[in-house]
Motif scaffolding. Sequence first.
Motif, PDB file in Angstrom:
ATOM      1  N   MET A   1       1.566 -10.403 -37.328  1.00  0.00           N
ATOM      2  CA  MET A   1       1.449  -9.398 -36.286  1.00  0.00           C
ATOM      3  C   MET A   1       0.429  -9.798 -35.232  1.00  0.00           C
ATOM      4  N   THR A   2      -0.001 -11.055 -35.242  1.00  0.00           N
ATOM      5  CA  THR A   2      -1.021 -11.497 -34.294  1.00  0.00           C
ATOM      6  C   THR A   2      -0.477 -11.589 -32.881  1.00  0.00           C
ATOM      7  N   ILE A   3       0.866 -11.480 -32.726  1.00  0.00           N
ATOM      8  CA  ILE A   3       1.448 -11.562 -31.391  1.00  0.00           C
ATOM      9  C   ILE A   3       1.106 -10.326 -30.566  1.00  0.00           C
ATOM     10  N   ILE A   4       0.677  -9.250 -31.231  1.00  0.00           N
ATOM     11  CA  ILE A   4       0.352  -8.013 -30.522  1.00  0.00           C
ATOM     12  C   ILE A   4      -1.152  -7.927 -30.375  1.00  0.00           C
ATOM     13  N   ARG A   5      -1.616  -7.742 -29.140  1.00  0.00           N
ATOM     14  CA  ARG A   5      -3.055  -7.810 -28.881  1.00  0.00           C
ATOM     15  C   ARG A   5      -3.717  -6.444 -28.803  1.00  0.00           C
ATOM     16  N   GLN A   6      -3.088  -5.521 -28.071  1.00  0.00           N
ATOM     17  CA  GLN A   6      -3.759  -4.258 -27.782  1.00  0.00           C
ATOM     18  C   GLN A   6      -3.162  -3.142 -28.625  1.00  0.00           C
ATOM     19  N   GLN A   7      -3.946  -2.684 -29.583  1.00  0.00           N
ATOM     20  CA  GLN A   7      -3.479  -1.638 -30.479  1.00  0.00           C
ATOM     21  C   GLN A   7      -3.162  -0.340 -29.746  1.00  0.00           C
ATOM     22  N   LEU A   9      -1.892   0.213 -26.907  1.00  0.00           N
ATOM     23  CA  LEU A   9      -0.684   0.206 -26.087  1.00  0.00           C
ATOM     24  C   LEU A   9       0.583   0.048 -26.914  1.00  0.00           C
ATOM     25  N   PHE A  10       0.439  -0.142 -28.225  1.00  0.00           N
ATOM     26  CA  PHE A  10       1.619  -0.393 -29.043  1.00  0.00           C
ATOM     27  C   PHE A  10       2.336   0.913 -29.348  1.00  0.00           C
ATOM     28  N   GLY A  11       3.632   0.918 -29.126  1.00  0.00           N
ATOM     29  CA  GLY A  11       4.435   2.102 -29.395  1.00  0.00           C
ATOM     30  C   GLY A  11       5.847   1.699 -29.741  1.00  0.00           C
ATOM     31  N   ILE A  12       6.760   2.668 -29.663  1.00  0.00           N
ATOM     32  CA  ILE A  12       8.149   2.408 -30.048  1.00  0.00           C
ATOM     33  C   ILE A  12       8.781   1.337 -29.160  1.00  0.00           C
ATOM     34  N   ARG A 439       1.879   2.485 -38.360  1.00  0.00           N
ATOM     35  CA  ARG A 439       1.340   1.590 -39.387  1.00  0.00           C
ATOM     36  C   ARG A 439       0.843   0.281 -38.780  1.00  0.00           C
ATOM     37  N   ILE A 440       1.594  -0.240 -37.818  1.00  0.00           N
ATOM     38  CA  ILE A 440       1.168  -1.479 -37.141  1.00  0.00           C
ATOM     39  C   ILE A 440      -0.123  -1.236 -36.376  1.00  0.00           C
ATOM     40  N   ASN A 441      -0.214  -0.102 -35.699  1.00  0.00           N
ATOM     41  CA  ASN A 441      -1.440   0.243 -34.975  1.00  0.00           C
ATOM     42  C   ASN A 441      -2.641   0.302 -35.917  1.00  0.00           C
ATOM     43  N   SER A 443      -2.987  -1.208 -38.868  1.00  0.00           N
ATOM     44  CA  SER A 443      -3.339  -2.547 -39.358  1.00  0.00           C
ATOM     45  C   SER A 443      -4.077  -3.356 -38.286  1.00  0.00           C
ATOM     46  N   LEU A 444      -3.657  -3.192 -37.034  1.00  0.00           N
ATOM     47  CA  LEU A 444      -4.349  -3.876 -35.936  1.00  0.00           C
ATOM     48  C   LEU A 444      -5.770  -3.353 -35.785  1.00  0.00           C
ATOM     49  N   LYS A 445      -5.942  -2.059 -35.969  1.00  0.00           N
ATOM     50  CA  LYS A 445      -7.282  -1.463 -35.859  1.00  0.00           C
ATOM     51  C   LYS A 445      -8.199  -2.005 -36.957  1.00  0.00           C
ATOM     52  N   VAL A 446      -7.637  -2.139 -38.164  1.00  0.00           N
ATOM     53  CA  VAL A 446      -8.400  -2.684 -39.292  1.00  0.00           C
ATOM     54  C   VAL A 446      -8.785  -4.136 -39.026  1.00  0.00           C
ATOM     55  N   GLN A 447      -7.829  -4.904 -38.463  1.00  0.00           N
ATOM     56  CA  GLN A 447      -8.089  -6.322 -38.150  1.00  0.00           C
ATOM     57  C   GLN A 447      -9.179  -6.448 -37.095  1.00  0.00           C
ATOM     58  N   GLN A 448      -9.113  -5.592 -36.074  1.00  0.00           N
ATOM     59  CA  GLN A 448     -10.108  -5.647 -35.003  1.00  0.00           C
ATOM     60  C   GLN A 448     -11.495  -5.258 -35.526  1.00  0.00           C
ATOM     61  N   ALA A 449     -11.515  -4.281 -36.446  1.00  0.00           N
ATOM     62  CA  ALA A 449     -12.804  -3.862 -37.024  1.00  0.00           C
ATOM     63  C   ALA A 449     -13.399  -4.966 -37.892  1.00  0.00           C
ATOM     64  N   ALA A 450     -12.509  -5.727 -38.565  1.00  0.00           N
ATOM     65  CA  ALA A 450     -12.991  -6.807 -39.408  1.00  0.00           C
ATOM     66  C   ALA A 450     -13.517  -7.971 -38.571  1.00  0.00           C
TER      67      ALA A 450
END
Length: 450
Positions: A1-7, A9-12, A439-441, A443-450
Motif C-alpha cells: 500500500m506504499t503507492i498511496i501517500r496521503q491518508q 485524501l484516500f477515499g472510494i 481500513r486502508i486509511n 493502516s496508513l495512519k499507523v504507518q505514518q505514526a510509526a
Amino acid sequence: MTIIRQQSLFGIQELYEMEPTQQYQEIMDAIDLDAIFFEVNKKTSVGAPVELNYGAMIVSFFIRYVERIPTIKGLIKRLDHDLTFKLNCGFKVSDSTPSESSYSRLLTKLSESDIVERVQERVIHTAITEGFISDDTVAIDATHFEARDQASPKEKEQKKEPKKRGRKTKEERPKWLEEQAKELASLSLYEKKIEAQLDEPLHNLRTEVPQAPKWGIKKNSEGKNVFWFGYKGHLAVGASSQYILQSLLSSGNLNDGKAAIPLLKGLEQFHLPSIHLHTMDAGYDFEPIYEQIHRMGHQSNIAYNKRNESEMIGYDEHFAPTCFREHSYRYDSYDPKYETLKYTQPLECKECPLANQGQCQKVYKVRITTDLRKYTVPARGSKVWKKVFKRRTAVERVNAYLKEFYQLNNVRYRTGKRAKVHFNMIVLIYNASKLAADRINLSLKVQQAA
C-alpha cells in the motif's frame, strides 16, 4: 500500500484507481462471502453433480458492479477474453465460464433469500466495531431510478357507479360507516396513513413494502415535475461517516414519508448511542415520523412544509415566541429532563420602554411535546438547526455515488424481486468499498505514526 501517500485524501474514488487484484481483495475482504456461498450452494448429493465454481461466480457477480459491466452477457464475454480478470475473480484456468442461465439461477436463489441484507448488516456491525461509524446525525432521503421495461398501456377501467355526494341521511349512515370500515380494513399497510406504521413490527414493514415498478413523480431543483416508471431507493446515511445504515427498495409511486418509519425502526437494531439527530427534507414532514423519532429518544431536524395553515399570533415563522413589537425570542438551550425549549429575550428589547414596564417576558419556555412537529431540538430557525440541516447533503452525495459508480440506474430485471437484489447488491458493494477505504486509511495512519 506504499503507492498511496496521503491518508486524508484516500477515499472510494482512489480505491477504484488501485490495481484490480489489490482492489478486489480489499473489497471482498469486507464481505462475508462464506455466508452467501452457503446460502446458494447445493446442500444435497442428490441430483446432477455441481460443476460450477459457485464461489468464483459470487465474486464475479460482485465484481461486475465494481467494474461497471452493464450486463451478465458482458461479464461472460470479459471472463472468456480476459484471463487475468477471470483469475482475479477466483476461477481456475481449467474452470469453464458459467452461462447466462447459471447466473440467472444464482440471482433467483439470492432473490428468494434475505442473505444479501443480512450480510449488509454484518458489514455495518463490523464498521461500528472497528470504530469507523460514530455519527451523531443520520440523513434520510430517496432517489429514483427507472425500470428496464416501459409501463404497459393502461387497461380501460370499468365504469363504476358514481358515489353519492353530500351528507348521509340517518338511514344511510350506518351502512356507509360499515362500507368505510370494510374499505379501510382491505387496504394494505402502505396504502393506509403513515400513523398505521407506528405500532407495526419491523418485519411486517419490510415484507409488505410494494416493489413492483410504478409511475413516480417528483419535483426537480427547477420546480418542474419529473416522471419515471420504476423504483425508489430509500436510504438512511451516517452524516459524517457516509455509510448506508439502512436501505429500502419500493415502487416508484410510494410517498417518501411512508419509507421513513421502516428506516428509523431499522436503525434501532444497531444500538448506536452516538446517534440522536435525524435530518430530512420537507417531503418527510408528517407527525407520525416525529412521533417515531421521539419514541426512540432522538431529535428530529425536518424542513417544515406549510399546508395552508394560518399564522400563529405571537409567534414568528419558525414558531419562536415574539414580543409586543414582534421581535423574535432567541433560542437558548434545551432541557432534556423536562423536554423543554428555552428562549431568551430579543436583543432589541434591551432598550425597549415596554421591557422596563414589565410588559416583555425575559425567558420563555415551551415543551416540545406540545407539538413535536413545530418544536424541534434544536429549535427551528436557530443557527444550530441550520447547521444540522446542512448535513442532509450527505445522503444526496451517496445517491450520486450509487448512480455514478455502482450502476443504480442500470436495472436489467423485469421483476421487483430481482430489482431488489440489484439494489441490495449495490448498497452492499458501496458499504464494503467504504469499509475497505477506511481500513486502508487506518493502516496508513499507523504507518505514518510509526
